[in-house]
Design a protein around this motif. Structure first.
Motif, PDB file in Angstrom:
ATOM      1  N   CYS A   3      -2.108  -4.256   0.011  1.00 12.95           N
ATOM      2  CA  CYS A   3      -3.419  -3.821  -0.469  1.00 12.95           C
ATOM      3  C   CYS A   3      -4.068  -4.914  -1.307  1.00 12.95           C
ATOM      4  N   CYS A  13       0.836  -1.204   0.000  1.00 16.64           N
ATOM      5  CA  CYS A  13       0.000   0.000   0.000  1.00 16.64           C
ATOM      6  C   CYS A  13       0.869   1.252   0.000  1.00 16.64           C
ATOM      7  N   THR A  14       0.392   2.280  -0.673  1.00 11.71           N
ATOM      8  CA  THR A  14       1.146   3.534  -0.723  1.00 11.71           C
ATOM      9  C   THR A  14       1.013   4.323   0.568  1.00 11.71           C
ATOM     10  N   TYR A  15      -0.068   4.116   1.301  1.00 12.00           N
ATOM     11  CA  TYR A  15      -0.280   4.880   2.534  1.00 12.00           C
ATOM     12  C   TYR A  15       0.291   4.186   3.764  1.00 12.00           C
ATOM     13  N   ASN A  16       0.615   2.880   3.660  1.00 11.76           N
ATOM     14  CA  ASN A  16       1.179   2.151   4.784  1.00 11.76           C
ATOM     15  C   ASN A  16       2.062   1.033   4.219  1.00 11.76           C
ATOM     16  N   ARG A  43       1.587  -2.879   5.114  1.00  6.67           N
ATOM     17  CA  ARG A  43       0.381  -3.627   4.739  1.00  6.67           C
ATOM     18  C   ARG A  43       0.367  -3.934   3.251  1.00  6.67           C
TER      19      ARG A  43
END
Length: 112
Positions: A33, A25-28, A31
């Motif tokens: 996606c 994931c780009t935001y975390n 994790r």
């Protein structure tokens, strides 16, 4: 409705190339996606559910409005105040019904 659902599927899926592999994931960065294809399918199903809900809400709203209009006309013979009360109450029923219908479909969609 189906044509637009196909367009949503094709255009939304072509952004990520219909990939079936999970990516970071780009935001975390810790994790993974969901695959792009899964997101595209969920978006298309959500679009179809929204369209069907809108059609059902429109149908029910028109049925209630027609019935309420008849009742308002009959009450108008007795006076403007009674006609206003009937019209106001039926408008409230339509508003609550449409909002409840959409919230119910959203609740079911989120839980699935």
């Amino acid at each position: 409705m189906v044509i637009f659902a196909v367009l949503v599927f094709v255009f939304r899926g072509s952004v990520k190339g219909f990939s079936t592999s999970s990516k970071i994931c780009t935001y975390n960065a810790t994790r993974m996606c969901k695959p792009a294809l899964m997101i595209v399918v969920f978006s298309t199903v959500s679009f179809l559910l929204g369209a069907i809900t809108s059609v059902v809400s429109g149908f029910l709203g028109m049925k209630i409005a027609t019935y309420a209009s008849t009742r308002t006309t009959l009450e108008a013979r007795k006076g403007v105040n009674k006609a206003f009360i009937v019209a106001f109450n039926s408008g409230a029923v339509i508003g609550f019904l449409l909002a409840a219908n959409r919230v119910l479909v959203l609740y079911i969609t989120i839980n699935i």
